[in-house]
Design an enzyme around this catalytic site. Structure first.
Site, short mmCIF file in Angstrom:
data_model
loop_
_atom_site.label_atom_id
_atom_site.label_comp_id
_atom_site.label_asym_id
_atom_site.label_seq_id
_atom_site.Cartn_x
_atom_site.Cartn_y
_atom_site.Cartn_z
N HIS A 123 0.82 -1.21 0.00
CA HIS A 123 0.00 0.00 0.00
C HIS A 123 0.86 1.26 0.00
O HIS A 123 1.90 1.31 0.65
CB HIS A 123 -0.95 -0.02 1.20
CG HIS A 123 -1.99 -1.10 1.07
ND1 HIS A 123 -3.17 -0.91 0.43
CD2 HIS A 123 -1.98 -2.39 1.47
CE1 HIS A 123 -3.87 -2.04 0.44
NE2 HIS A 123 -3.17 -2.95 1.07
N TRP A 142 -6.92 -3.17 14.56
CA TRP A 142 -7.36 -2.46 13.35
C TRP A 142 -7.54 -0.97 13.62
O TRP A 142 -7.28 -0.13 12.78
CB TRP A 142 -8.64 -3.07 12.77
CG TRP A 142 -8.34 -4.08 11.72
CD1 TRP A 142 -8.28 -5.43 11.90
CD2 TRP A 142 -8.05 -3.85 10.34
NE1 TRP A 142 -7.96 -6.05 10.72
CE2 TRP A 142 -7.83 -5.11 9.74
CE3 TRP A 142 -7.96 -2.70 9.54
CZ2 TRP A 142 -7.51 -5.25 8.38
CZ3 TRP A 142 -7.64 -2.85 8.19
CH2 TRP A 142 -7.43 -4.12 7.63
N ARG A 202 -5.88 0.82 15.81
CA ARG A 202 -4.54 1.42 15.82
C ARG A 202 -3.96 1.53 14.41
O ARG A 202 -3.31 2.49 14.03
CB ARG A 202 -3.60 0.59 16.70
CG ARG A 202 -3.41 1.12 18.12
CD ARG A 202 -2.84 2.54 18.17
NE ARG A 202 -1.56 2.70 17.45
CZ ARG A 202 -0.41 2.32 17.88
NH1 ARG A 202 -0.29 1.76 19.08
NH2 ARG A 202 0.69 2.48 17.17
N PHE A 203 -4.23 0.51 13.62
CA PHE A 203 -3.76 0.47 12.24
C PHE A 203 -4.31 1.67 11.46
O PHE A 203 -3.58 2.39 10.77
CB PHE A 203 -4.23 -0.84 11.61
CG PHE A 203 -3.80 -1.06 10.19
CD1 PHE A 203 -2.52 -1.46 9.89
CD2 PHE A 203 -4.70 -0.87 9.15
CE1 PHE A 203 -2.12 -1.67 8.58
CE2 PHE A 203 -4.31 -1.08 7.84
CZ PHE A 203 -3.03 -1.47 7.55
N PHE A 237 -2.37 5.16 9.93
CA PHE A 237 -2.51 5.66 8.56
C PHE A 237 -2.84 7.15 8.54
O PHE A 237 -2.30 7.90 7.75
CB PHE A 237 -3.62 4.88 7.85
CG PHE A 237 -3.13 4.16 6.64
CD1 PHE A 237 -2.64 2.86 6.72
CD2 PHE A 237 -3.13 4.79 5.40
CE1 PHE A 237 -2.17 2.21 5.62
CE2 PHE A 237 -2.65 4.14 4.28
CZ PHE A 237 -2.17 2.84 4.39
N GLY A 253 -9.36 -1.21 3.24
CA GLY A 253 -10.03 -1.06 4.53
C GLY A 253 -10.41 -2.44 5.06
O GLY A 253 -10.38 -3.43 4.32
N HIS A 283 -8.86 -7.23 -2.82
CA HIS A 283 -8.65 -7.84 -1.51
C HIS A 283 -9.89 -8.71 -1.29
O HIS A 283 -11.02 -8.22 -1.46
CB HIS A 283 -8.70 -6.79 -0.41
CG HIS A 283 -7.44 -6.02 -0.19
ND1 HIS A 283 -7.02 -5.03 -1.03
CD2 HIS A 283 -6.53 -6.08 0.82
CE1 HIS A 283 -5.90 -4.51 -0.56
NE2 HIS A 283 -5.57 -5.12 0.56
N GLU A 333 -9.90 -11.70 3.56
CA GLU A 333 -8.99 -11.36 4.67
C GLU A 333 -9.82 -11.40 5.95
O GLU A 333 -10.07 -10.39 6.59
CB GLU A 333 -8.39 -9.96 4.45
CG GLU A 333 -7.29 -9.60 5.45
CD GLU A 333 -6.81 -8.15 5.28
OE1 GLU A 333 -7.45 -7.37 4.57
OE2 GLU A 333 -5.78 -7.80 5.91
N HIS A 335 -4.78 -11.52 -0.29
CA HIS A 335 -4.89 -12.32 0.93
C HIS A 335 -5.54 -13.69 0.71
O HIS A 335 -4.90 -14.71 0.90
CB HIS A 335 -5.63 -11.58 2.06
CG HIS A 335 -4.89 -10.38 2.54
ND1 HIS A 335 -3.69 -10.48 3.18
CD2 HIS A 335 -5.17 -9.06 2.45
CE1 HIS A 335 -3.25 -9.27 3.48
NE2 HIS A 335 -4.12 -8.38 3.04
C1 LIG Z 1 1.47 9.60 19.93
O1 LIG Z 1 2.21 10.74 20.24
C2 LIG Z 1 1.70 11.47 21.33
C3 LIG Z 1 2.46 12.77 21.43
O2 LIG Z 1 3.79 12.61 21.71
C4 LIG Z 1 1.83 10.61 22.58
O3 LIG Z 1 1.31 11.29 23.68
C5 LIG Z 1 1.06 9.32 22.37
O4 LIG Z 1 1.27 8.46 23.45
C6 LIG Z 1 1.51 8.64 21.10
N1 LIG Z 1 0.63 7.50 20.81
C7 LIG Z 1 1.05 6.25 20.72
C8 LIG Z 1 0.03 5.22 20.37
O5 LIG Z 1 2.19 5.92 20.92
ZN LIG Z 2 -3.68 -4.94 1.59
#
Ligand SMILES: *[C@@H]1O[C@H](CO)[C@@H](O)[C@H](O)[C@H]1NC(C)=O
Ligand SMILES: [Zn+2]
Ligand SMILES: *[C@@H]1O[C@H](CO)[C@@H](O)[C@H](O)[C@H]1NC(C)=O
Ligand SMILES: *[C@@H]1O[C@H](CO)[C@@H](O)[C@H](O)[C@H]1NC(C)=O
Ligand SMILES: *[C@@H]1O[C@H](CO)[C@@H](O)[C@H](O)[C@H]1NC(C)=O
Ligand SMILES: *[C@@H]1O[C@H](CO)[C@@H](O)[C@H](O)[C@H]1NC(C)=O
Ligand SMILES: *[C@@H]1O[C@H](CO)[C@@H](O)[C@H](O)[C@H]1NC(C)=O
Length: 505
Positions: free
Chosen positions: A110, A199, A201-202, A206, A321, A351, A354, A379
């Protein structure tokens, strides 16, 4: 009873027949039959039809020795989470062999997940006019602007990074940005207890990258850098799933999708000119599967127009997605049927599968992908549960793009020895190995995924023939024209033979 054994197709039937019906003269199974069955299985597997030359046989021997040693170590990397296995893999002789091996093409990656995130943090965020805001989901957003940007919902006021760096510890700040941009963490099992969390967090990661990479000058440099990182991993050709979003300039003006495609075309040309041996790259235009059916009709319309205007650089179309949460392909049937209806060519690279939720609307995606003549399946993780789809895919010569590390990190499978592609490889189903979003997983171009496939899927069974088939599959199943494919494969063979000779030195 007489069983005719004239054709090779009947050999298996005959063997099984004789196994169960031959009157036993001795109580033990016939060792010749056993050997014949073993060989029959080996021939069917990926690589089973590859004949190695003398040099390759020597290299294979070396490779098998290296592998044996690694399989004897107490920790087996494919059985561990990649974030924990990575240091072991990086130190492995098999991995260093795979790094140097020409790997042909990366067919499933991607656009904004190609470049190691250090470059974004250490280089891009240090440029003038870079602003940051902190949102209420423990994440950040970036934007470049010549004036104070308008605040985003759920985000702090924008702060000029240069000013912030004067106040805070830059190293710590940069490290937190790096954490925001990848999924890499020391304790993935507790940080990502389920697919929803990982997902989420993923998708956040992005969005963090989005503000940086859609800044027009960075957009071009990012692609160039991405190609460079794949080239360094001995990959000669890449097909990139790209959102082709509107890029923006410092004064807030935005550019069209056409601008983005033009930019890709220029960058690819420029990269090729500076890297002899690099074969090229093509773009698979993607949109998020969250859009509705009316919007999809418009998008397919635009995709047809773009494909007509940029036939060389644009390979086709796909949705991105999380499949489990997005609309299934069947929902988009009106839009997806448009090219056929208008007799316009628009290849699909969907895709599909998946998922490990069986029997859902989404679980039908692989079948529908084939019904819409998808050129490959991204996938196809759920393929083992769909025997008819599997047969159809084989008949249509549709390969599955297998991305082992992505599937593990996104929690479809934890021990890669249990990945369904191990079964596909055992029966010689057409597959290619790819890396999906290497930057988010802290992986290299393709080598880490090749390691997982070679060691995890293949175990002691896989060998240089397996690797050679996987590597050449990548061009065979690419979107290149027959002539380009022929040239590409000829170039790859030269690189391959050179690699084999160098390995023997
Ligand atoms: C992303 O950055 C912010 C600012 O520094 C921080 O407070 C936060 O914990 C970070 N998030 C992750 C998931 O690491
Ligand atoms: Zn893909
Ligand atoms: C390598 O693997 C293939 C596929 O399983 C098999 O057919 C072949 O016999 C193997 N080669 C050697 C030298 O073991
Ligand atoms: C930032 O990256 C660009 C493109 O790769 C490179 O030309 C430039 O030298 C880098 N700048 C710094 C300060 O590293
Ligand atoms: C910044 O933080 C790092 C890591 O915590 C620390 O090693 C370094 O000494 C700090 N630098 C300053 C100037 O405080
Ligand atoms: C799709 O979304 C657009 C824009 O949000 C909206 O105008 C349209 O009515 C929607 N169509 C359907 C079928 O939901
Ligand atoms: C798929 O390809 C077949 C054979 O070329 C064709 O008959 C069929 O109409 C195509 N289907 C779609 C949806 O494009």
């Amino acid at each position: 009873m007489h069983v005719p054994c004239r054709t090779t197709l009947l050999v298996l039937t005959c063997l099984l027949w004789s196994l169960s019906f031959t009157p036993r003269c001795s109580s033990k199974p016939d060792p010749h039959q056993r050997q014949a069955l073993i060989e029959m299985e080996a021939r069917r597997a990926t690589g089973g039809g590859v004949v190695l030359n003398e040099k390759e046989k020597l290299v294979d021997k070396k490779l098998q020795q290296m592998k044996l040693q690694e399989m004897e170590a107490p920790d087996f990397p494919p059985a561990m989470h990649f974030f924990k296995a990575k240091p072991l893999i990086d130190a492995s002789p098999v991995f260093s062999f795979l790094r140097k091996m020409p790997k042909g093409a990366a067919l499933h990656v991607h656009d904004f997940a190609m470049v190691g995130v250090e470059w974004l943090v250490k280089n891009v965020t240090y440029r003038e006019n870079c602003y940051v805001c902190f949102n209420d989901e423990n994440s950040v957003r970036f934007v470049f602007s010549s004036v104070q940007p308008k605040a985003l919902p759920h985000c702090s006021t924008w702060t000029l990074l240069k000013t912030l760096r004067e106040k805070l510890n830059s190293t710590e700040l940069d490290n937190s940005f790096i954490r925001n941009l990848t999924l890499v963490t020391e304790d993935p099992d507790s940080e990502y207890p389920n697919q929803d969390v990982v997902w989420k967090r993923f998708e956040q990661a992005f969005l963090v990258a989005y503000g940086l990479v859609t800044y027009a000058p960075v957009f071009k440099e990012y692609l160039y850098k991405g190609l460079a990182q794949f080239y360094e991993d001995n990959i000669m050709y890449v097909e990139i799933r790209a959102l082709l979003p509107p890029t923006y300039e410092l004064d807030g003006r935005t550019n069209t999708r056409e601008w983005s495609l033009n930019a890709c075309s220029e960058v690819i040309k420029c990269f090729k000119a500076h890297h002899p041996g690099f074969f090229g790259a093509r773009i698979i235009f993607t949109v998020h599967r969250g859009l509705n059916s009316t919007q999809a009709v418009q998008i397919i319309d635009e995709a047809m127009r773009l494909h007509k205007k940029f036939p060389e650089v644009m390979a086709g179309f796909d949705f991105v997605g999380r499949e489990d949460k997005g609309n299934p392909l069947w929902y988009f049937r009106e839009a997806l049927g448009l090219p056929e209806k208008r007799s316009v060519d628009l290849p699909y690279f969907f895709h599909a599968g998946e998922t490990n939720f069986l029997g859902t609307a989404v679980d039908q995606n692989m079948m529908d992908a084939l019904l819409f003549n998808s050129s490959r399946i991204g996938h196809g993780y759920a393929l083992a549960h769909h025997p008819v789809v599997k047969e159809l895919a084989r008949k249509m010569d549709v390969a599955v793009e297998v991305c082992p590390i992505s599937n593990q990190v996104l929690k479809l499978v934890s021990d890669l020895r249990n990945h369904p592609a191990a079964g596909l490889m055992a029966e010689g189903f057409p597959i290619v190995i790819s890396s999906d979003d290497p930057a988010l997983f802290g992986a290299s171009g393709l080598s880490h995924d090749f390691y997982q496939a070679f060691m995890g899927f293949g175990g002691m069974k896989s060998n240089l023939s397996t690797l050679k088939e996987l590597v050449f599959n990548s061009l065979k199943f690419s979107s290149l024209s027959p002539t380009e494919k022929k040239n590409g494969i000829a170039n790859l063979l030269v690189d391959w033979d050179k690699f084999i000779s160098e390995t023997l030195l």
